[in-house]
Design an enzyme around this catalytic site. Sequence first.
Site, short mmCIF file in Angstrom:
data_model
loop_
_atom_site.label_atom_id
_atom_site.label_comp_id
_atom_site.label_asym_id
_atom_site.label_seq_id
_atom_site.Cartn_x
_atom_site.Cartn_y
_atom_site.Cartn_z
N LYS A 110 -16.98 5.67 -0.13
CA LYS A 110 -16.66 4.23 -0.16
C LYS A 110 -17.76 3.44 -0.87
O LYS A 110 -17.49 2.51 -1.62
CB LYS A 110 -16.43 3.71 1.25
CG LYS A 110 -15.09 4.16 1.81
CD LYS A 110 -14.91 3.77 3.26
CE LYS A 110 -13.59 4.31 3.79
NZ LYS A 110 -13.48 4.16 5.24
N LYS A 189 -5.81 12.27 -5.01
CA LYS A 189 -5.20 12.00 -3.71
C LYS A 189 -4.61 10.60 -3.71
O LYS A 189 -5.25 9.65 -4.18
CB LYS A 189 -6.28 12.09 -2.61
CG LYS A 189 -5.77 11.73 -1.22
CD LYS A 189 -6.90 11.45 -0.25
CE LYS A 189 -6.98 10.02 0.21
NZ LYS A 189 -6.26 9.57 1.34
N LYS A 192 -4.57 3.89 -1.13
CA LYS A 192 -4.53 2.44 -1.42
C LYS A 192 -5.71 2.06 -2.29
O LYS A 192 -5.61 1.20 -3.15
CB LYS A 192 -4.66 1.64 -0.12
CG LYS A 192 -3.49 1.71 0.81
CD LYS A 192 -3.93 1.18 2.18
CE LYS A 192 -3.41 2.04 3.29
NZ LYS A 192 -4.31 2.12 4.46
P1 ADP Z 1 -5.64 5.26 2.34
O1 ADP Z 1 -6.47 6.42 1.84
O2 ADP Z 1 -4.50 4.96 1.46
O3 ADP Z 1 -6.48 4.04 2.67
P2 ADP Z 1 -5.56 5.61 5.21
O4 ADP Z 1 -6.99 5.99 5.18
O5 ADP Z 1 -5.21 4.30 5.81
O6 ADP Z 1 -5.00 5.72 3.71
O7 ADP Z 1 -4.74 6.76 5.92
C1 ADP Z 1 -3.86 6.65 7.03
C2 ADP Z 1 -3.36 8.03 7.38
O8 ADP Z 1 -2.64 8.59 6.28
C3 ADP Z 1 -4.50 9.03 7.67
O9 ADP Z 1 -4.08 9.92 8.68
C4 ADP Z 1 -4.68 9.75 6.37
O10 ADP Z 1 -5.23 11.02 6.51
C5 ADP Z 1 -3.24 9.81 5.86
N1 ADP Z 1 -3.22 9.85 4.39
C6 ADP Z 1 -3.61 8.86 3.54
N2 ADP Z 1 -3.46 9.23 2.26
C7 ADP Z 1 -2.97 10.50 2.29
C8 ADP Z 1 -2.59 11.44 1.27
N3 ADP Z 1 -2.70 11.14 -0.02
N4 ADP Z 1 -2.17 12.66 1.65
C9 ADP Z 1 -2.04 12.98 2.97
N5 ADP Z 1 -2.37 12.13 3.97
C10 ADP Z 1 -2.82 10.91 3.65
#
Ligand code: ADP
Length: 327
Positions: A110, A189, A192
Amino acid sequence: MRILSGIQPSGRLHIGNYFGAMRQHLALQAENEAYYFMATYHALTTVKDPDELRALTLAVAMDYLALGLDPGKTVLFRQQDVPETTELAWILSCVTPMGLLERATSYKDKVAQGLMPNHGLFAYPVLQAADILIYLSDIVPVGQDQKQHIEITRDIATKFNNQYGEIFVVPDAYILESTAIVPGVDGRKMSKSYGNEIGMFEEGAALRKRVMSIVTDSAGVEDPKDPETSTPFLLLKLMASPEETAQWAERYRAGGMGYGEVKQRLLELLEETFSPFREKRRQLERDPGYVEDVLRDGGRRARAVAHQVMERVREAIGLPISYTPPV
Ligand code: ADP
Ligand code: TRP
Protein backbone atom coordinates in the site's frame (compact mmCIF):
# COMPACT_ATOMS: atom_id res chain seq x y z
CA MET A 1 -19.03 -23.66 13.11
CA ARG A 2 -18.77 -19.92 13.45
CA ILE A 3 -17.80 -18.21 10.18
CA LEU A 4 -16.66 -14.60 9.96
CA SER A 5 -15.42 -12.34 7.21
CA GLY A 6 -15.24 -8.64 6.34
CA ILE A 7 -15.03 -6.52 3.23
CA GLN A 8 -13.77 -2.96 3.14
CA PRO A 9 -16.28 -0.50 1.69
CA SER A 10 -13.45 1.24 -0.12
CA GLY A 11 -15.01 1.10 -3.60
CA ARG A 12 -17.63 -0.71 -5.64
CA LEU A 13 -17.33 -4.48 -5.43
CA HIS A 14 -16.05 -6.52 -8.35
CA ILE A 15 -16.21 -10.10 -9.58
CA GLY A 16 -12.89 -10.85 -7.83
CA ASN A 17 -14.60 -10.09 -4.52
CA TYR A 18 -17.51 -12.29 -5.55
CA PHE A 19 -15.63 -15.39 -6.69
CA GLY A 20 -12.75 -14.96 -4.23
CA ALA A 21 -14.84 -14.35 -1.13
CA MET A 22 -18.55 -13.51 -1.26
CA ARG A 23 -19.71 -16.63 -3.07
CA GLN A 24 -18.12 -18.69 -0.28
CA HIS A 25 -19.66 -16.39 2.35
CA LEU A 26 -23.11 -17.02 0.90
CA ALA A 27 -22.59 -20.75 0.50
CA LEU A 28 -21.42 -21.14 4.09
CA GLN A 29 -24.38 -19.36 5.69
CA ALA A 30 -26.81 -22.27 5.38
CA GLU A 31 -24.99 -24.78 7.59
CA ASN A 32 -23.16 -22.40 9.91
CA GLU A 33 -23.49 -19.42 12.18
CA ALA A 34 -22.13 -16.63 9.97
CA TYR A 35 -21.05 -13.05 10.66
CA TYR A 36 -20.20 -10.73 7.76
CA PHE A 37 -19.37 -7.07 8.13
CA MET A 38 -18.36 -3.92 6.32
CA ALA A 39 -14.83 -3.15 7.54
CA THR A 40 -15.50 0.58 7.88
CA TYR A 41 -12.60 1.32 10.23
CA HIS A 42 -10.24 -0.46 7.85
CA ALA A 43 -11.66 1.54 4.93
CA LEU A 44 -10.84 4.73 6.87
CA THR A 45 -7.21 4.10 5.94
CA THR A 46 -8.10 4.99 2.34
CA VAL A 47 -11.54 6.67 2.18
CA LYS A 48 -11.38 10.14 3.74
CA ASP A 49 -14.73 11.59 2.66
CA PRO A 50 -17.48 10.86 5.27
CA ASP A 51 -20.37 10.91 2.77
CA GLU A 52 -18.52 8.61 0.42
CA LEU A 53 -17.72 6.18 3.25
CA ARG A 54 -21.38 6.10 4.31
CA ALA A 55 -22.59 5.56 0.74
CA LEU A 56 -20.04 2.83 -0.03
CA THR A 57 -20.90 1.03 3.21
CA LEU A 58 -24.59 0.95 2.30
CA ALA A 59 -23.70 -0.19 -1.25
CA VAL A 60 -21.70 -3.20 0.03
CA ALA A 61 -24.62 -4.17 2.31
CA MET A 62 -27.00 -3.96 -0.68
CA ASP A 63 -24.64 -6.12 -2.73
CA TYR A 64 -24.64 -8.81 -0.04
CA LEU A 65 -28.42 -8.74 0.27
CA ALA A 66 -28.96 -8.76 -3.50
CA LEU A 67 -26.65 -11.77 -3.84
CA GLY A 68 -28.73 -13.73 -1.35
CA LEU A 69 -27.49 -13.07 2.16
CA ASP A 70 -30.27 -14.13 4.53
CA PRO A 71 -30.50 -11.48 7.25
CA GLY A 72 -32.87 -13.63 9.31
CA LYS A 73 -30.04 -16.09 9.87
CA THR A 74 -26.72 -14.47 9.04
CA VAL A 75 -25.51 -11.42 10.96
CA LEU A 76 -24.67 -8.52 8.58
CA PHE A 77 -23.24 -5.45 10.30
CA ARG A 78 -21.00 -2.40 10.20
CA GLN A 79 -17.69 -2.65 12.03
CA GLN A 80 -18.24 0.60 13.93
CA ASP A 81 -21.42 -0.76 15.50
CA VAL A 82 -19.22 -2.98 17.68
CA PRO A 83 -16.85 -0.46 19.31
CA GLU A 84 -15.46 -3.21 21.58
CA THR A 85 -13.43 -4.30 18.54
CA THR A 86 -11.19 -1.24 18.72
CA GLU A 87 -10.76 -1.77 22.46
CA LEU A 88 -9.63 -5.33 21.81
CA ALA A 89 -7.28 -4.11 19.06
CA TRP A 90 -5.36 -2.10 21.69
CA ILE A 91 -5.17 -5.04 24.05
CA LEU A 92 -3.89 -7.25 21.22
CA SER A 93 -1.36 -4.57 20.21
CA CYS A 94 0.27 -5.12 23.58
CA VAL A 95 1.01 -8.78 22.77
CA THR A 96 1.92 -8.19 19.09
CA PRO A 97 5.66 -8.12 18.29
CA MET A 98 6.71 -5.29 15.95
CA GLY A 99 8.49 -7.80 13.72
CA LEU A 100 5.20 -9.54 12.94
CA LEU A 101 3.75 -6.33 11.52
CA GLU A 102 6.98 -5.29 9.84
CA ARG A 103 6.84 -8.46 7.77
CA ALA A 104 3.27 -7.76 6.56
CA THR A 105 3.35 -7.41 2.78
CA SER A 106 0.06 -5.54 2.40
CA TYR A 107 1.47 -2.54 4.34
CA LYS A 108 4.50 -2.41 2.07
CA ASP A 109 2.32 -2.80 -1.04
CA LYS A 110 0.00 0.00 0.00
CA VAL A 111 2.86 2.37 0.77
CA ALA A 112 4.44 1.47 -2.59
CA GLN A 113 1.12 2.41 -4.22
CA GLY A 114 1.41 5.88 -2.71
CA LEU A 115 -0.78 5.64 0.43
CA MET A 116 0.37 7.70 3.40
CA PRO A 117 2.36 5.38 5.71
CA ASN A 118 0.34 6.19 8.85
CA HIS A 119 -0.11 4.13 12.00
CA GLY A 120 -3.59 2.92 10.98
CA LEU A 121 -2.17 1.31 7.88
CA PHE A 122 0.64 -0.30 9.89
CA ALA A 123 -1.66 -1.55 12.66
CA TYR A 124 -4.32 -2.74 10.18
CA PRO A 125 -3.64 -6.47 10.82
CA VAL A 126 -4.12 -6.02 14.58
CA LEU A 127 -7.58 -4.55 14.06
CA GLN A 128 -8.32 -7.40 11.68
CA ALA A 129 -7.22 -9.89 14.35
CA ALA A 130 -9.59 -8.19 16.81
CA ASP A 131 -12.46 -8.49 14.27
CA ILE A 132 -11.91 -12.20 13.98
CA LEU A 133 -11.07 -13.09 17.58
CA ILE A 134 -13.82 -11.10 19.27
CA TYR A 135 -16.44 -13.49 17.82
CA LEU A 136 -14.38 -16.61 18.61
CA SER A 137 -14.56 -17.37 14.86
CA ASP A 138 -13.52 -20.82 13.64
CA ILE A 139 -13.29 -20.17 9.88
CA VAL A 140 -12.45 -17.04 7.88
CA PRO A 141 -13.32 -17.30 4.15
CA VAL A 142 -11.16 -14.89 2.11
CA GLY A 143 -9.11 -14.58 -1.10
CA GLN A 144 -5.41 -15.41 -1.29
CA ASP A 145 -4.30 -11.81 -0.59
CA GLN A 146 -5.65 -12.13 2.97
CA LYS A 147 -3.76 -15.31 3.84
CA GLN A 148 -0.97 -13.51 5.65
CA HIS A 149 -3.45 -11.48 7.70
CA ILE A 150 -5.08 -14.67 8.97
CA GLU A 151 -1.65 -16.10 9.83
CA ILE A 152 -0.89 -12.93 11.82
CA THR A 153 -4.26 -13.36 13.58
CA ARG A 154 -3.34 -16.92 14.52
CA ASP A 155 0.00 -15.76 15.93
CA ILE A 156 -1.63 -13.00 17.96
CA ALA A 157 -4.31 -15.36 19.33
CA THR A 158 -1.66 -17.88 20.38
CA LYS A 159 0.45 -15.21 22.05
CA PHE A 160 -2.55 -13.91 23.99
CA ASN A 161 -3.68 -17.39 25.03
CA ASN A 162 -0.16 -18.30 26.21
CA GLN A 163 0.01 -15.15 28.29
CA TYR A 164 -3.51 -14.99 29.77
CA GLY A 165 -5.19 -18.39 29.30
CA GLU A 166 -7.18 -20.04 26.53
CA ILE A 167 -9.77 -17.44 25.63
CA PHE A 168 -9.45 -17.13 21.87
CA VAL A 169 -10.14 -19.70 19.17
CA VAL A 170 -7.18 -19.94 16.76
CA PRO A 171 -9.04 -19.55 13.43
CA ASP A 172 -8.42 -21.17 10.06
CA ALA A 173 -8.43 -19.35 6.73
CA TYR A 174 -10.73 -20.84 4.10
CA ILE A 175 -9.33 -20.14 0.64
CA LEU A 176 -10.62 -21.94 -2.46
CA GLU A 177 -7.71 -22.70 -4.73
CA SER A 178 -9.76 -22.32 -7.92
CA THR A 179 -10.78 -18.73 -7.12
CA ALA A 180 -7.94 -17.60 -4.84
CA ILE A 181 -6.63 -14.96 -7.26
CA VAL A 182 -9.07 -13.66 -9.86
CA PRO A 183 -7.20 -11.67 -12.55
CA GLY A 184 -8.28 -8.18 -13.64
CA VAL A 185 -8.53 -6.82 -17.19
CA ASP A 186 -4.78 -6.09 -17.22
CA GLY A 187 -3.85 -9.61 -16.02
CA ARG A 188 -2.77 -8.53 -12.52
CA LYS A 189 -4.89 -9.51 -9.49
CA MET A 190 -8.27 -7.81 -9.82
CA SER A 191 -8.40 -4.99 -7.26
CA LYS A 192 -10.24 -1.74 -6.64
CA SER A 193 -6.88 -0.12 -6.12
CA TYR A 194 -5.53 -1.12 -9.55
CA GLY A 195 -8.55 0.11 -11.52
CA ASN A 196 -8.59 -3.21 -13.41
CA GLU A 197 -11.88 -4.52 -12.09
CA ILE A 198 -15.05 -5.80 -13.71
CA GLY A 199 -17.91 -4.55 -11.53
CA MET A 200 -20.35 -7.12 -10.20
CA PHE A 201 -23.36 -5.02 -11.19
CA GLU A 202 -21.90 -3.53 -14.36
CA GLU A 203 -24.13 -4.13 -17.40
CA GLY A 204 -24.85 -3.25 -21.04
CA ALA A 205 -22.36 -1.22 -23.06
CA ALA A 206 -20.12 -0.50 -20.05
CA LEU A 207 -19.74 -4.20 -19.30
CA ARG A 208 -19.07 -5.02 -22.96
CA LYS A 209 -16.41 -2.30 -23.18
CA ARG A 210 -14.75 -3.63 -20.03
CA VAL A 211 -14.66 -7.23 -21.29
CA MET A 212 -13.38 -6.21 -24.73
CA SER A 213 -10.58 -4.22 -23.06
CA ILE A 214 -9.09 -7.37 -21.43
CA VAL A 215 -5.43 -7.50 -22.35
CA THR A 216 -4.30 -10.51 -24.41
CA ASP A 217 -1.04 -11.35 -26.16
CA SER A 218 -0.42 -10.61 -29.84
CA ALA A 219 -0.89 -14.20 -31.09
CA GLY A 220 -2.74 -14.34 -34.41
CA VAL A 221 -6.04 -16.18 -34.92
CA GLU A 222 -4.32 -19.22 -36.42
CA ASP A 223 -1.67 -19.56 -33.69
CA PRO A 224 -2.01 -22.17 -30.91
CA LYS A 225 -2.41 -20.46 -27.53
CA ASP A 226 -1.88 -21.32 -23.85
CA PRO A 227 -5.21 -21.08 -22.00
CA GLU A 228 -3.73 -21.14 -18.48
CA THR A 229 -1.93 -17.79 -18.94
CA SER A 230 -4.80 -16.09 -20.76
CA THR A 231 -7.05 -13.75 -18.74
CA PRO A 232 -10.26 -14.28 -20.79
CA PHE A 233 -9.92 -18.05 -20.29
CA LEU A 234 -9.16 -17.76 -16.57
CA LEU A 235 -12.28 -15.61 -16.11
CA LEU A 236 -14.46 -17.82 -18.28
CA LYS A 237 -13.39 -20.83 -16.24
CA LEU A 238 -14.99 -19.28 -13.14
CA MET A 239 -18.45 -19.54 -14.68
CA ALA A 240 -18.44 -22.15 -17.47
CA SER A 241 -19.21 -25.84 -16.85
CA PRO A 242 -16.16 -28.16 -16.67
CA GLU A 243 -17.11 -29.60 -20.10
CA GLU A 244 -17.30 -26.18 -21.72
CA THR A 245 -14.04 -25.12 -20.04
CA ALA A 246 -12.30 -28.21 -21.44
CA GLN A 247 -13.63 -27.42 -24.92
CA TRP A 248 -12.28 -23.87 -24.82
CA ALA A 249 -8.90 -25.12 -23.56
CA GLU A 250 -8.82 -27.49 -26.52
CA ARG A 251 -9.67 -24.70 -28.97
CA TYR A 252 -6.92 -22.49 -27.49
CA ARG A 253 -4.33 -25.20 -27.97
CA ALA A 254 -5.50 -26.14 -31.48
CA GLY A 255 -5.23 -22.61 -32.92
CA GLY A 256 -7.78 -21.12 -35.32
CA MET A 257 -9.60 -19.26 -32.54
CA GLY A 258 -9.44 -15.48 -31.97
CA TYR A 259 -9.62 -13.84 -28.54
CA GLY A 260 -12.74 -11.93 -29.68
CA GLU A 261 -14.71 -15.18 -29.65
CA VAL A 262 -13.79 -16.17 -26.11
CA LYS A 263 -14.46 -12.61 -24.88
CA GLN A 264 -17.92 -12.75 -26.44
CA ARG A 265 -18.69 -15.97 -24.56
CA LEU A 266 -17.26 -14.49 -21.35
CA LEU A 267 -19.64 -11.55 -21.72
CA GLU A 268 -22.61 -13.92 -22.05
CA LEU A 269 -21.52 -15.87 -18.98
CA LEU A 270 -21.20 -12.68 -16.94
CA GLU A 271 -24.70 -11.67 -18.01
CA GLU A 272 -26.08 -15.11 -17.11
CA THR A 273 -24.36 -15.16 -13.74
CA PHE A 274 -25.09 -11.66 -12.50
CA SER A 275 -28.30 -10.50 -14.22
CA PRO A 276 -30.55 -12.49 -11.82
CA PHE A 277 -29.27 -10.35 -8.92
CA ARG A 278 -29.73 -6.98 -10.62
CA GLU A 279 -33.48 -6.60 -10.08
CA LYS A 280 -33.12 -7.36 -6.36
CA ARG A 281 -30.26 -4.83 -6.17
CA ARG A 282 -32.45 -2.11 -7.75
CA GLN A 283 -35.28 -2.94 -5.36
CA LEU A 284 -32.93 -2.52 -2.37
CA GLU A 285 -31.70 0.81 -3.73
CA ARG A 286 -35.27 2.04 -3.59
CA ASP A 287 -35.56 0.94 0.04
CA PRO A 288 -32.47 2.11 1.97
CA GLY A 289 -34.58 2.16 5.15
CA TYR A 290 -34.89 -1.63 5.02
CA VAL A 291 -31.11 -2.03 4.58
CA GLU A 292 -30.55 0.31 7.50
CA ASP A 293 -32.86 -1.83 9.68
CA VAL A 294 -30.97 -4.99 8.72
CA LEU A 295 -27.65 -3.38 9.64
CA ARG A 296 -28.91 -2.01 12.94
CA ASP A 297 -30.27 -5.42 13.93
CA GLY A 298 -27.02 -7.09 12.78
CA GLY A 299 -24.96 -4.63 14.83
CA ARG A 300 -27.00 -5.42 17.91
CA ARG A 301 -26.61 -9.18 17.48
CA ALA A 302 -22.87 -8.95 16.79
CA ARG A 303 -22.30 -6.63 19.72
CA ALA A 304 -24.06 -8.99 22.13
CA VAL A 305 -21.47 -11.68 21.34
CA ALA A 306 -18.52 -9.28 21.39
CA HIS A 307 -19.65 -7.83 24.72
CA GLN A 308 -19.56 -11.22 26.43
CA VAL A 309 -16.15 -12.13 25.06
CA MET A 310 -14.76 -8.75 26.12
CA GLU A 311 -15.91 -9.26 29.69
CA ARG A 312 -13.80 -12.43 29.77
CA VAL A 313 -10.86 -10.67 28.14
CA ARG A 314 -10.93 -7.75 30.59
CA GLU A 315 -11.14 -10.16 33.49
CA ALA A 316 -8.21 -12.21 32.13
CA ILE A 317 -5.90 -9.21 31.69
CA GLY A 318 -6.76 -7.78 35.12
CA LEU A 319 -8.77 -4.79 33.90
CA PRO A 320 -12.47 -5.48 34.56
CA ILE A 321 -14.83 -2.49 34.32
CA SER A 322 -16.13 -1.58 37.78
CA TYR A 323 -19.71 -0.76 36.74
CA THR A 324 -22.24 -2.18 34.25
CA PRO A 325 -22.14 -0.11 31.05
CA PRO A 326 -25.50 1.13 29.68
CA VAL A 327 -25.50 -0.87 26.40
P1 ADP B 1 -9.65 -5.06 -3.18
O1 ADP B 1 -8.29 -5.70 -3.37
O2 ADP B 1 -10.37 -4.87 -4.46
O3 ADP B 1 -9.58 -3.79 -2.35
P2 ADP B 1 -10.70 -6.24 -0.76
O4 ADP B 1 -9.36 -6.13 -0.16
O5 ADP B 1 -11.75 -5.34 -0.25
O6 ADP B 1 -10.53 -6.07 -2.35
O7 ADP B 1 -11.19 -7.74 -0.68
C1 ADP B 1 -12.39 -8.23 -0.11
C2 ADP B 1 -12.38 -9.74 -0.22
O8 ADP B 1 -12.31 -10.15 -1.58
C3 ADP B 1 -11.14 -10.39 0.46
O9 ADP B 1 -11.52 -11.62 1.03
C4 ADP B 1 -10.19 -10.59 -0.68
O10 ADP B 1 -9.28 -11.62 -0.45
C5 ADP B 1 -11.15 -10.95 -1.81
N1 ADP B 1 -10.58 -10.55 -3.10
C6 ADP B 1 -10.33 -9.30 -3.54
N2 ADP B 1 -9.80 -9.29 -4.77
C7 ADP B 1 -9.70 -10.61 -5.13
C8 ADP B 1 -9.22 -11.27 -6.32
N3 ADP B 1 -8.75 -10.58 -7.35
N4 ADP B 1 -9.23 -12.61 -6.33
C9 ADP B 1 -9.72 -13.33 -5.28
N5 ADP B 1 -10.19 -12.76 -4.15
C10 ADP B 1 -10.19 -11.42 -4.07
N1 TRP C 1 -8.54 -6.88 5.24
C1 TRP C 1 -9.71 -7.43 4.57
C2 TRP C 1 -9.64 -7.03 3.08
O1 TRP C 1 -9.04 -6.07 2.72
C3 TRP C 1 -10.98 -6.93 5.18
C4 TRP C 1 -11.15 -7.40 6.59
C5 TRP C 1 -11.13 -6.65 7.71
C6 TRP C 1 -11.38 -8.76 7.01
N2 TRP C 1 -11.35 -7.40 8.81
C7 TRP C 1 -11.49 -8.70 8.43
C8 TRP C 1 -11.49 -9.97 6.34
C9 TRP C 1 -11.72 -9.87 9.18
C10 TRP C 1 -11.70 -11.14 7.11
C11 TRP C 1 -11.82 -11.09 8.52
O2 TRP C 1 -10.22 -7.70 2.29
